[in-house]
Design an enzyme around this catalytic site. Structure first.
Site, PDB file in Angstrom:
ATOM      1  N   THR A   1     -14.719  14.469 -68.378  1.00  0.00           N
ATOM      2  CA  THR A   1     -13.563  15.312 -68.606  1.00  0.00           C
ATOM      3  C   THR A   1     -12.554  15.057 -67.485  1.00  0.00           C
ATOM      4  O   THR A   1     -12.928  14.720 -66.359  1.00  0.00           O
ATOM      5  CB  THR A   1     -13.944  16.806 -68.653  1.00  0.00           C
ATOM      6  OG1 THR A   1     -14.536  17.171 -67.410  1.00  0.00           O
ATOM      7  CG2 THR A   1     -14.912  17.095 -69.793  1.00  0.00           C
TER       8      THR A   1
ATOM      9  N   PHE B   1     -10.452  16.935 -65.589  1.00  0.00           N
ATOM     10  CA  PHE B   1     -10.461  17.721 -64.359  1.00  0.00           C
ATOM     11  C   PHE B   1     -11.692  17.415 -63.510  1.00  0.00           C
ATOM     12  O   PHE B   1     -11.599  17.324 -62.292  1.00  0.00           O
ATOM     13  CB  PHE B   1     -10.380  19.220 -64.676  1.00  0.00           C
ATOM     14  CG  PHE B   1      -9.102  19.604 -65.368  1.00  0.00           C
ATOM     15  CD1 PHE B   1      -7.895  19.590 -64.681  1.00  0.00           C
ATOM     16  CD2 PHE B   1      -9.101  19.966 -66.710  1.00  0.00           C
ATOM     17  CE1 PHE B   1      -6.705  19.939 -65.307  1.00  0.00           C
ATOM     18  CE2 PHE B   1      -7.928  20.324 -67.343  1.00  0.00           C
ATOM     19  CZ  PHE B   1      -6.719  20.310 -66.648  1.00  0.00           C
ATOM     20  N   CYS B   2     -12.829  17.241 -64.175  1.00  0.00           N
ATOM     21  CA  CYS B   2     -14.062  16.919 -63.444  1.00  0.00           C
ATOM     22  C   CYS B   2     -13.963  15.537 -62.800  1.00  0.00           C
ATOM     23  O   CYS B   2     -14.422  15.336 -61.671  1.00  0.00           O
ATOM     24  CB  CYS B   2     -15.270  17.003 -64.371  1.00  0.00           C
ATOM     25  SG  CYS B   2     -15.565  18.680 -64.985  1.00  0.00           S
ATOM     26  N   ALA B   3     -13.362  14.595 -63.505  1.00  0.00           N
ATOM     27  CA  ALA B   3     -13.188  13.253 -62.951  1.00  0.00           C
ATOM     28  C   ALA B   3     -12.340  13.313 -61.686  1.00  0.00           C
ATOM     29  O   ALA B   3     -12.696  12.725 -60.652  1.00  0.00           O
ATOM     30  CB  ALA B   3     -12.550  12.330 -63.983  1.00  0.00           C
TER      31      ALA B   3
ATOM     32  N   MET C   1     -14.399  14.851 -58.788  1.00  0.00           N
ATOM     33  CA  MET C   1     -15.410  13.957 -58.212  1.00  0.00           C
ATOM     34  C   MET C   1     -14.762  12.783 -57.475  1.00  0.00           C
ATOM     35  O   MET C   1     -15.245  12.361 -56.422  1.00  0.00           O
ATOM     36  CB  MET C   1     -16.361  13.452 -59.295  1.00  0.00           C
ATOM     37  CG  MET C   1     -17.237  14.546 -59.896  1.00  0.00           C
ATOM     38  SD  MET C   1     -18.214  15.473 -58.681  1.00  0.00           S
ATOM     39  CE  MET C   1     -17.226  16.972 -58.477  1.00  0.00           C
TER      40      MET C   1
END
Length: 156
Positions: A45, A47-49, A52
């Site tokens: 996703t 935002f998660c990318a 991280m």
């Protein structure tokens, strides 16, 4: 039933999880270092990318500040391995809270039962295994990594 979110001053709750490279990360084995537990809902996703990648991009500064950043989500190891490769993440552990599903997020009070994934949150654990920072963010946002680095610099 939602468990209570961990708070600064609480003892950190130990856990052992595999990362994308099948290496085990055990929180209590990180004594003498601080740990940033960067919870994110799901791999693959946007935002998660970004969340991280911000860990990977700032890894040298985290190391200088005696802190190990790790990402944690409910995704499986093969999923995390492919995702890390696609993002160019080679040094930051992306931990798999896959089975029992979301158990670590639940232990920290960050599991969203209705969604089947964790909150987006950052938890910092100090060298004595105490929680010193907790912040939950809107799911559709990217945590400010500079805020985390400033906090760590102020407690160094």
């Amino acid at each position: 039933m939602q468990s209570v979110i961990v708070q600064p001053g609480d003892p950190a709750r130990n856990f052992s999880l595999k990362d994308q490279n099948d290496k085990t990360f055990d929180l209590y084995e990180q004594a003498k270092k601080r740990s940033l537990l960067s919870f994110h809902p799901l791999a693959w996703t946007e935002f998660c990318a970004a969340q991280m990648k911000s860990l990977e991009d700032n890894l040298d500064e985290f190391t200088r500040l005696n802190c190990i950043p790790v990402g944690i989500s409910v995704d499986s190891r093969p999923c995390k391995q492919a995702w890390a490769k696609s993002l160019g993440i080679t040094r930051t552990p992306l931990l798999c809270d896959f089975w029992p599903h979301g158990a670590v997020a639940e232990r920290y009070g960050l599991f969203r039962e209705e969604n089947g994934f964790s909150e987006r949150a950052n938890v910092i654990v100090d060298e004595q295994q105490k929680v010193i920072f907790v912040k939950v963010y809107p799911v559709h946002s990217v945590p400010d990594i500079q805020e985390i680095l400033r906090f760590l610099q102020g407690t160094a």
